[in-house]
Design an enzyme around this catalytic site. Structure first.
Site, PDB file in Angstrom:
ATOM      1  N   ASN A 201      41.575  34.255  49.114  1.00 25.13           N
ATOM      2  CA  ASN A 201      42.201  32.943  48.588  1.00 25.13           C
ATOM      3  C   ASN A 201      43.629  33.107  48.845  1.00 25.13           C
ATOM      4  O   ASN A 201      44.102  34.325  49.342  1.00 25.13           O
ATOM      5  CB  ASN A 201      41.916  33.211  46.896  1.00 25.13           C
ATOM      6  CG  ASN A 201      42.367  34.170  46.246  1.00 25.13           C
ATOM      7  OD1 ASN A 201      43.621  34.290  45.984  1.00 25.13           O
ATOM      8  ND2 ASN A 201      41.342  34.887  45.516  1.00 25.13           N
TER       9      ASN A 201
ATOM     10  N   LYS B  40      37.007  34.367  27.211  1.00 24.55           N
ATOM     11  CA  LYS B  40      37.148  35.767  27.428  1.00 24.55           C
ATOM     12  C   LYS B  40      37.971  36.442  26.341  1.00 24.55           C
ATOM     13  O   LYS B  40      38.123  37.754  26.402  1.00 24.55           O
ATOM     14  CB  LYS B  40      38.382  35.952  28.803  1.00 24.55           C
ATOM     15  CG  LYS B  40      37.575  35.045  29.897  1.00 24.55           C
ATOM     16  CD  LYS B  40      38.240  35.410  31.051  1.00 24.55           C
ATOM     17  CE  LYS B  40      37.721  34.616  32.338  1.00 24.55           C
ATOM     18  NZ  LYS B  40      37.940  35.437  33.591  1.00 24.55           N
TER      19      LYS B  40
ATOM     20  N   PHE C 264      45.346  34.666  32.881  1.00 27.38           N
ATOM     21  CA  PHE C 264      45.578  33.523  33.706  1.00 27.38           C
ATOM     22  C   PHE C 264      44.875  32.494  33.938  1.00 27.38           C
ATOM     23  O   PHE C 264      43.793  33.136  34.293  1.00 27.38           O
ATOM     24  CB  PHE C 264      46.519  34.125  35.186  1.00 27.38           C
ATOM     25  CG  PHE C 264      47.997  34.295  34.944  1.00 27.38           C
ATOM     26  CD1 PHE C 264      48.486  35.516  33.867  1.00 27.38           C
ATOM     27  CD2 PHE C 264      48.878  33.690  35.311  1.00 27.38           C
ATOM     28  CE1 PHE C 264      49.712  35.935  33.796  1.00 27.38           C
ATOM     29  CE2 PHE C 264      50.270  33.919  35.087  1.00 27.38           C
ATOM     30  CZ  PHE C 264      50.802  35.034  34.486  1.00 27.38           C
TER      31      PHE C 264
ATOM     32  N   PRO D 190      32.095  41.567  38.830  1.00 23.15           N
ATOM     33  CA  PRO D 190      32.421  41.744  37.263  1.00 23.15           C
ATOM     34  C   PRO D 190      33.566  40.988  36.919  1.00 23.15           C
ATOM     35  O   PRO D 190      34.608  40.988  37.500  1.00 23.15           O
ATOM     36  CB  PRO D 190      32.510  43.267  37.107  1.00 23.15           C
ATOM     37  CG  PRO D 190      32.885  43.745  38.514  1.00 23.15           C
ATOM     38  CD  PRO D 190      32.276  42.758  39.566  1.00 23.15           C
TER      39      PRO D 190
HETATM   40  N1  CTP Z   1      39.492  37.585  36.010  1.00 20.79           N
HETATM   41  C1  CTP Z   1      39.331  38.807  36.072  1.00 20.79           C
HETATM   42  N2  CTP Z   1      38.116  39.261  36.829  1.00 20.79           N
HETATM   43  C2  CTP Z   1      37.234  38.358  37.224  1.00 20.79           C
HETATM   44  C3  CTP Z   1      37.540  37.127  37.372  1.00 20.79           C
HETATM   45  C4  CTP Z   1      39.135  36.896  36.726  1.00 20.79           C
HETATM   46  O1  CTP Z   1      40.032  39.853  35.565  1.00 20.79           O
HETATM   47  N3  CTP Z   1      36.099  38.685  37.905  1.00 20.79           N
HETATM   48  C5  CTP Z   1      40.724  37.302  35.543  1.00 20.79           C
HETATM   49  C6  CTP Z   1      42.011  36.753  36.361  1.00 20.79           C
HETATM   50  O2  CTP Z   1      42.734  37.759  36.671  1.00 20.79           O
HETATM   51  C7  CTP Z   1      42.716  35.646  35.427  1.00 20.79           C
HETATM   52  C8  CTP Z   1      41.251  35.048  34.490  1.00 20.79           C
HETATM   53  O3  CTP Z   1      40.453  36.223  34.460  1.00 20.79           O
HETATM   54  O4  CTP Z   1      43.436  36.375  34.268  1.00 20.79           O
HETATM   55  C9  CTP Z   1      40.659  34.159  35.503  1.00 20.79           C
HETATM   56  O5  CTP Z   1      39.735  33.513  34.665  1.00 20.79           O
HETATM   57  P1  CTP Z   1      38.773  33.023  35.656  1.00 20.79           P
HETATM   58  O6  CTP Z   1      37.427  32.476  34.784  1.00 20.79           O
HETATM   59  O7  CTP Z   1      38.225  33.595  36.878  1.00 20.79           O
HETATM   60  O8  CTP Z   1      39.333  31.913  36.226  1.00 20.79           O
HETATM   61  P2  CTP Z   1      39.514  30.835  37.262  1.00 20.79           P
HETATM   62  O9  CTP Z   1      39.424  31.579  38.535  1.00 20.79           O
HETATM   63  O10 CTP Z   1      40.575  29.979  37.448  1.00 20.79           O
HETATM   64  O11 CTP Z   1      37.850  30.418  37.206  1.00 20.79           O
HETATM   65  P3  CTP Z   1      37.070  28.966  37.317  1.00 20.79           P
HETATM   66  O12 CTP Z   1      36.744  28.927  38.578  1.00 20.79           O
HETATM   67  O13 CTP Z   1      35.743  28.894  36.150  1.00 20.79           O
HETATM   68  O14 CTP Z   1      38.252  28.017  36.968  1.00 20.79           O
END
Ligand code: CTP
Length: 400
Positions: free
Chosen positions: A209, A341, A323, A305
């Site tokens: 990304n 979370k 974030f 995970p």
């Molecule tokens: N995060 C993480 N591990 C993952 C996914 C996300 O630690 N596998 C953390 C990111 O670092 C951030 C937060 O969770 O702090 C973001 O949550 P997430 O649900 O992934 O947000 P988005 O990517 O914005 O998800 P969505 O597509 O549902 O909006």
């Protein structure tokens, strides 16, 4: 403008690294500091006073007896109002004079007469640096509470290789910014994730990304400046490691998880800034997939995970900060993410401006409510966010 309102005197001594002092001056001024320059006579043989005058917008002094000072007390007047005196480059000769309290030029007299702290960035040939006399002088300066920045190891102007190069201007700026930051996280261990992850499809392709890693790196730097012991688990980014920060590279979500989990329990604060890929490819091809293999390939994905949720679920785990980058309905999605979370602080940002830029706007969601941080550089936002985390975790200013 992390040095806004700070009054700094930049001392420049004679050495080839004096040309880098011009860049340091530019960076200090850009960061908002009011800088006045004092040069030794030797320094004027390497760079002219005109360069420093143009960059600082202030008169430059090198002579103790400069008639421009109404009371002929340049050495007192220049440093009286200063918050910091920084000498870069600091030659072996200058260090020797300061270590012994000599005052035979404007700069050494000012240094002896100063009421503010002193930082020096030494620059000299490696053998001069290793000479027992210099070692003695440096030990004396450190015992006197004078801060040392560098020197670095590398190729020298004389063509030799070793320790003695002046630290780069950006590193010196970093040390100056750190010097002015209250040490509210002293004694705390901060663990962060930053950047994107890269989920391999085959030997050369993958899913990733647009995260630049800048926000996470700015936060690691700000936490370090606030006195924390910082470990940064980083996805693939092209950013230099902030000074004093331990960096662990992780490419995929699984590698990031493997780096974070063993360190999480011993941390006081965990800040998950990484844009972790939600999914990875179930079967990664060890070789490069070929187009002529027949048909359009279908990728089977499996869920990665959730690292943040796993750390937030630890018993006696760290204070967790998440974030959320959202394209719309920021408050609704951010609040939902905070609940799901189970993190005490969730930092939301609207991605209308695009990912990976220099600036950002953040909204903080915590038990106390919603706080809007106005648009600013990632450096400035990182500093405010670290302050906010210090407030929420009850971290106090360390005693002087
Ligand atoms: N995060 C993480 N591990 C993952 C996914 C996300 O630690 N596998 C953390 C990111 O670092 C951030 C937060 O969770 O702090 C973001 O949550 P997430 O649900 O992934 O947000 P988005 O990517 O914005 O998800 P969505 O597509 O549902 O909006």
């Amino acid at each position: 403008m992390e040095l806004k309102g700070k009054r700094i005197v930049l001392g420049v001594t004679g050495g080839i690294a004096a040309y880098k002092a011009a860049e340091l001056l530019r960076l200090l001024v850009k960061a908002g500091a009011e800088v006045r320059v004092a040069m030794t006579e030797g320094a004027t043989h390497f760079v002219t006073a005109t360069t420093f005058q143009a960059l600082s917008g202030q008169p430059v002094f090198s002579d103790q007896w400069d008639a421009r000072m109404a009371n002929a007390m340049a050495h007192i007047d220049l440093s009286r109002e200063a918050d910091l005196l920084i000498v870069a480059p600091a030659s072996a000769d200058f260090l020797a004079r300061v270590a012994n309290g000599l005052a035979d030029s404007l700069l050494t007299t000012m240094t002896l007469a100063r009421a503010c702290p002193l930082l020096v960035a030494p620059a000299m040939n490696r053998q001069m640096w290793e000479n027992p006399a210099t070692r003695r002088n440096v030990a004396r300066l450190q015992a006197d509470g004078i801060g040392l920045i560098g020197p670095a190891c590398g190729e020298q102007a004389c063509g030799e290789l070793g320790v003695g190069r002046m630290a780069e201007p950006a590193e010196i700026l970093d040390a100056v910014a750190a010097f002015f930051t209250p040490k509210r996280l002293a004694g705390k261990k901060v663990l962060l994730t930053a950047g994107p992850t890269f989920e391999a499809i085959d030997a050369v392709r993958g899913i990733t990304n647009l995260s630049s890693g800048r926000m996470g790196y700015a936060l690691a730097r700000a936490a370090r400046h606030a006195g924390a012991e910082v470990t940064l688990v980083s996805g693939p980014v092209a950013l230099p490691t902030p000074a004093g920060v331990e960096r662990i590279d992780a490419r995929s979500a699984l590698e990031m998880q493997a780096a974070v989990m063993p360190r999480a329990a011993a941390s006081d604060i965990f800040i998950a800034v990484a844009a972790v890929a939600e999914y990875r490819v179930a079967q990664v091809a060890g070789h490069k997939l070929k187009k002529d293999a027949g048909g359009i390939p279908a990728l089977e994905l499996v869920e990665n995970p959730d690292i943040l949720a796993a750390v937030a679920g630890l018993e006696n785990g760290p204070f967790c900060v998440g974030f959320a980058a959202e394209s719309h309905d920021l408050e609704k999605h951010a609040q939902a993410k905070r609940q799901k979370k189970k993190v005490p602080l969730l930092v939301g940002n609207l991605i209308a401006d695009g990912l990976g830029g220099e600036t950002n706007r953040l909204v903080l969601f915590d038990d106390r409510g919603i706080h809007h941080l106005p648009p600013a550089s990632k450096t400035a936002l990182a500093r405010q966010l670290i302050e906010h985390i210090a407030d929420l975790t009850g971290a106090d200013d360390a005693p002087d």
